[in-house]
Design an enzyme around this catalytic site. Structure first.
Site, mmCIF file in Angstrom:
data_model
loop_
_atom_site.group_PDB
_atom_site.id
_atom_site.type_symbol
_atom_site.label_atom_id
_atom_site.label_comp_id
_atom_site.label_asym_id
_atom_site.label_seq_id
_atom_site.Cartn_x
_atom_site.Cartn_y
_atom_site.Cartn_z
ATOM 1 N N VAL A 65 0.628 0.674 8.511
ATOM 2 C CA VAL A 65 -0.648 1.175 8.628
ATOM 3 C C VAL A 65 -0.620 2.627 9.120
ATOM 4 O O VAL A 65 0.155 2.805 10.232
ATOM 5 C CB VAL A 65 -1.513 0.179 9.599
ATOM 6 C CG1 VAL A 65 -3.057 0.898 9.639
ATOM 7 C CG2 VAL A 65 -1.569 -1.072 9.162
ATOM 8 N N ILE A 66 -0.915 3.629 8.410
ATOM 9 C CA ILE A 66 -0.780 5.217 9.045
ATOM 10 C C ILE A 66 -2.149 5.384 9.451
ATOM 11 O O ILE A 66 -3.012 5.426 8.675
ATOM 12 C CB ILE A 66 -0.085 6.007 7.935
ATOM 13 C CG1 ILE A 66 1.142 5.474 7.541
ATOM 14 C CG2 ILE A 66 -0.080 7.320 8.565
ATOM 15 C CD1 ILE A 66 1.889 6.202 6.506
ATOM 16 N N ARG A 107 11.130 4.271 11.028
ATOM 17 C CA ARG A 107 10.745 2.733 11.620
ATOM 18 C C ARG A 107 11.500 2.035 10.516
ATOM 19 O O ARG A 107 11.896 0.837 10.836
ATOM 20 C CB ARG A 107 9.485 2.280 12.196
ATOM 21 C CG ARG A 107 9.333 2.860 13.569
ATOM 22 C CD ARG A 107 7.838 3.089 13.831
ATOM 23 N NE ARG A 107 7.470 3.642 15.210
ATOM 24 C CZ ARG A 107 7.558 4.697 15.526
ATOM 25 N NH1 ARG A 107 7.710 5.829 14.693
ATOM 26 N NH2 ARG A 107 7.199 5.189 16.651
ATOM 27 N N HIS A 161 -10.666 3.483 10.983
ATOM 28 C CA HIS A 161 -10.268 2.202 10.226
ATOM 29 C C HIS A 161 -8.866 1.943 10.583
ATOM 30 O O HIS A 161 -8.364 0.433 10.521
ATOM 31 C CB HIS A 161 -10.179 2.714 8.623
ATOM 32 C CG HIS A 161 -10.046 1.384 7.639
ATOM 33 N ND1 HIS A 161 -10.451 0.658 7.449
ATOM 34 C CD2 HIS A 161 -8.542 1.393 6.694
ATOM 35 C CE1 HIS A 161 -10.040 -0.490 6.680
ATOM 36 N NE2 HIS A 161 -8.750 0.006 6.228
ATOM 37 N N TYR A 175 0.716 -1.155 -0.089
ATOM 38 C CA TYR A 175 0.093 -0.056 0.026
ATOM 39 C C TYR A 175 0.905 1.361 0.042
ATOM 40 O O TYR A 175 0.582 2.211 -0.638
ATOM 41 C CB TYR A 175 -1.089 -0.124 1.350
ATOM 42 C CG TYR A 175 -1.970 1.116 1.083
ATOM 43 C CD1 TYR A 175 -3.109 0.798 0.318
ATOM 44 C CD2 TYR A 175 -1.822 2.378 1.702
ATOM 45 C CE1 TYR A 175 -4.381 1.753 0.279
ATOM 46 C CE2 TYR A 175 -2.996 3.073 1.704
ATOM 47 C CZ TYR A 175 -4.027 3.071 0.768
ATOM 48 O OH TYR A 175 -5.022 4.006 0.662
ATOM 49 N N GLU A 214 -8.220 9.776 9.406
ATOM 50 C CA GLU A 214 -9.063 10.485 10.304
ATOM 51 C C GLU A 214 -10.253 9.751 10.765
ATOM 52 O O GLU A 214 -11.361 10.150 11.187
ATOM 53 C CB GLU A 214 -9.732 11.544 9.284
ATOM 54 C CG GLU A 214 -8.895 12.658 8.972
ATOM 55 C CD GLU A 214 -9.273 13.430 7.954
ATOM 56 O OE1 GLU A 214 -10.391 13.690 7.829
ATOM 57 O OE2 GLU A 214 -8.463 14.537 7.579
ATOM 58 N N ALA A 245 -2.061 -4.344 4.541
ATOM 59 C CA ALA A 245 -2.050 -5.181 5.416
ATOM 60 C C ALA A 245 -2.979 -6.317 6.025
ATOM 61 O O ALA A 245 -2.578 -7.495 6.659
ATOM 62 C CB ALA A 245 -1.677 -4.284 6.834
#
Length: 162
Positions: free
Chosen positions: A84-85, A130, A91, A27, A88, A58
């Site tokens: 995974v960020i 990271r 999710h 993604y 708003e 993910a």
């Protein structure tokens, strides 16, 4: 007297030749490339045979891994890589929680060492910090975790065989 079982972070001689499956989510493609670079470097340095399966996000990692475990050739360990960020909506919480839960479920069901390299972060800057091999190298960390648990498994098995 009981003996301790421990695998040093830098000594993976007991897992040389291990077959390791990496399942990566693309993604965030640039971040995925860096995570994969770190994981591959660790696994290749350990003498592991590496196969990579690519999925969109993910949440698809655990499903692809489960299919590979049922349908594909046997593997000794797996590494899950993705990012995974937070956005708003809620999710983020669903994806972060369910991807980790699914990997744990698979590890326990198949007794498979799985290194969880799915980053769950607030923003892209944290993800890069990271993921960078020259930084926290979480791809490499996930690979080392999978190899360490595999090393423990092999030590336990060798004691039983003795």
């Amino acid at each position: 007297m009981a003996q301790s079982i421990r695998v040093a972070d830098d000594d993976f001689s007991a897992v040389s030749g291990a077959k390791v499956l990496i399942v990566e989510a693309r993604y965030y493609a640039d971040i995925a490339d860096e995570l994969l670079k770190g994981a591959r470097a660790v696994l290749e340095a350990a003498g592991a045979e590496v196969e990579v399966i690519t999925v969109p996000g993910a949440l698809e990692i655990a499903t692809a891994l489960a299919i590979a475990l049922e349908e594909g050739p046997e593997v000794d360990a797996a590494v899950a890589l993705g990012t995974v960020i937070r956005g708003e909506t809620s999710h983020f919480d669903i994806v972060a929680t369910e991807s980790a839960r699914a990997l744990t479920d698979l590890a326990l069901e198949f007794l498979l060492p799985i290194g969880n390299g799915i980053l769950t972060v607030e923003n892209e800057e944290q993800a890069w910090a990271r993921a960078r091999v020259a930084g926290e190298d979480k791809g490499g960390f996930a690979a080392r975790a999978a190899l360490a648990v595999l090393g423990v498994r092999r030590q336990i098995a060798s004691r039983i065989d003795d």
